[in-house]
Enzyme design. Structure first.
Site, PDB file in Angstrom:
ATOM      1  N   SER A 152      -8.436   3.910   7.328  1.00 61.52           N
ATOM      2  CA  SER A 152      -7.504   4.597   6.629  1.00 61.52           C
ATOM      3  C   SER A 152      -7.239   6.141   6.981  1.00 61.52           C
ATOM      4  O   SER A 152      -8.243   6.606   7.263  1.00 61.52           O
ATOM      5  CB  SER A 152      -7.657   4.350   5.165  1.00 61.52           C
ATOM      6  OG  SER A 152      -7.772   2.851   4.843  1.00 61.52           O
TER       7      SER A 152
HETATM    8  N1  SAH Z   1     -12.026   0.572   4.354  1.00 68.05           N
HETATM    9  C1  SAH Z   1     -12.040   0.773   5.776  1.00 68.05           C
HETATM   10  C2  SAH Z   1     -10.649   0.184   6.284  1.00 68.05           C
HETATM   11  C3  SAH Z   1     -10.417  -1.187   6.088  1.00 68.05           C
HETATM   12  S1  SAH Z   1      -9.158  -1.882   7.202  1.00 68.05           S
HETATM   13  C4  SAH Z   1     -12.482   1.785   6.475  1.00 68.05           C
HETATM   14  O1  SAH Z   1     -12.982   2.758   5.709  1.00 68.05           O
HETATM   15  O2  SAH Z   1     -12.629   1.875   7.460  1.00 68.05           O
HETATM   16  C5  SAH Z   1      -9.204  -3.407   6.126  1.00 68.05           C
HETATM   17  C6  SAH Z   1     -10.343  -4.353   5.951  1.00 68.05           C
HETATM   18  O3  SAH Z   1     -10.082  -5.268   5.291  1.00 68.05           O
HETATM   19  C7  SAH Z   1     -10.046  -4.977   7.560  1.00 68.05           C
HETATM   20  O4  SAH Z   1     -11.532  -4.785   8.020  1.00 68.05           O
HETATM   21  C8  SAH Z   1     -10.125  -6.464   7.233  1.00 68.05           C
HETATM   22  O5  SAH Z   1     -10.867  -7.453   8.202  1.00 68.05           O
HETATM   23  C9  SAH Z   1     -10.680  -6.604   5.955  1.00 68.05           C
HETATM   24  N2  SAH Z   1     -10.178  -7.861   4.934  1.00 68.05           N
HETATM   25  C10 SAH Z   1      -9.013  -8.501   4.840  1.00 68.05           C
HETATM   26  N3  SAH Z   1      -9.186  -9.215   3.956  1.00 68.05           N
HETATM   27  C11 SAH Z   1     -10.317  -9.308   3.475  1.00 68.05           C
HETATM   28  C12 SAH Z   1     -10.965 -10.040   2.513  1.00 68.05           C
HETATM   29  N4  SAH Z   1     -10.427 -11.272   1.821  1.00 68.05           N
HETATM   30  N5  SAH Z   1     -12.245  -9.894   2.141  1.00 68.05           N
HETATM   31  C13 SAH Z   1     -13.102  -8.941   2.845  1.00 68.05           C
HETATM   32  N6  SAH Z   1     -12.442  -8.120   3.623  1.00 68.05           N
HETATM   33  C14 SAH Z   1     -11.052  -8.465   4.017  1.00 68.05           C
END
Ligand code: SAH
Length: 230
Positions: free
Chosen positions: A66
């Site tokens: 993000s």
């Molecule tokens: N917080 C992260 C950015 C996350 S991007 C950072 O600091 O880099 C969103 C992430 O959520 C992705 O890696 C995706 O695979 C994950 N995601 C999507 N649905 C999910 C779920 N139901 N449970 C866990 N992770 C999930």
């Protein structure tokens, strides 16, 4: 100019990121934590020059780290204390978990993509963030075994406020979650009270989809129940 400087020495680019954060994030602890986490370590070598730019960056598997300002605003909105236990849904590269780990007692972070989960766990370990636990996503959103949490942050966009996550909050706990369609969402803070929940809209945002039961179907997966048979 910003990008080239950060290649040689991240210091100047990091200072610019912190100045931008200070202008919009009032909680100094949050800005301090973001200044202490080496963001350049959470992206691939070729993207390192952009590590402190105020934008989201690709981290592989179709996912993103993000934008720093969004990390700052979401972290502030959680209103954490050093005693809190926090759940993050969507580990990605682990950057948000690292920032939180400097502010709270324990972070549990869940990630559904194994490659991202393994990379994030190894990096957090290498950087010495010992109060972060990286978990595989289960069928239910979040991680029930660790509940109740003082705060929950969802770093992927949900179609609605996930009931399963409200259940994993303690009374008085805060959930911060992007809610909207697959492309654009509103950032929402949900406070669990003795009587129900209180919602606050914090502004527009754009996250990759939250995937799974109680959220979106995986991109490219066709929901057979909706197909028309002739
Ligand atoms: N917080 C992260 C950015 C996350 S991007 C950072 O600091 O880099 C969103 C992430 O959520 C992705 O890696 C995706 O695979 C994950 N995601 C999507 N649905 C999910 C779920 N139901 N449970 C866990 N992770 C999930």
């Amino acid at each position: 100019v910003e990008d080239r400087e950060s290649e040689a020495e991240p210091g100047a680019a990091r200072e610019r990121m912190l100045a931008l954060l200070r202008a919009q994030v009032r909680d100094e602890r949050v800005v301090g934590a973001m200044g202490a986490v080496p963001r350049e370590r959470f992206v691939t070598a070729e993207l390192r020059v952009h590590a402190y730019a105020d934008r989201a960056l690709p981290i592989g598997e179709g996912q993103t780290i993000s934008q720093p300002l969004m990390v700052g605003l979401m972290t502030e909105a959680l209103r954490v204390t050093s005693e809190d236990r926090v759940l993050e849904v969507g580990t990605g590269c682990g950057y948000q978990a690292a920032v939180l780990s400097r502010l709270v007692r324990e972070v549990v972070t869940v990630e559904r993509v194994p490659a991202l989960r393994e990379r994030a766990a190894a990096l957090l370990d290498e950087l010495g963030y010992t109060n972060v636990r990286v978990q595989a996503a289960s069928e239910t959103l979040g991680w029930r075994d660790g509940a109740p949490y003082d705060a929950i942050i969802v770093t992927a966009g949900a179609p609605h406020i996930p009931r399963a996550l409200i259940e994993q909050l303690r009374p008085g706990g805060r959930l911060v979650v992007p809610v909207g369609d697959r492309r654009a969402q509103d950032l929402v803070r949900v406070e669990k009270t003795a009587h129900g929940v209180e919602l606050t809209r914090l502004g527009p945002c754009a996250f990759v989809p939250l995937v799974g039961r109680g959220a979106w179907a995986e991109a490219g997966v066709i929901d057979a129940s909706r197909s028309i048979k002739v």
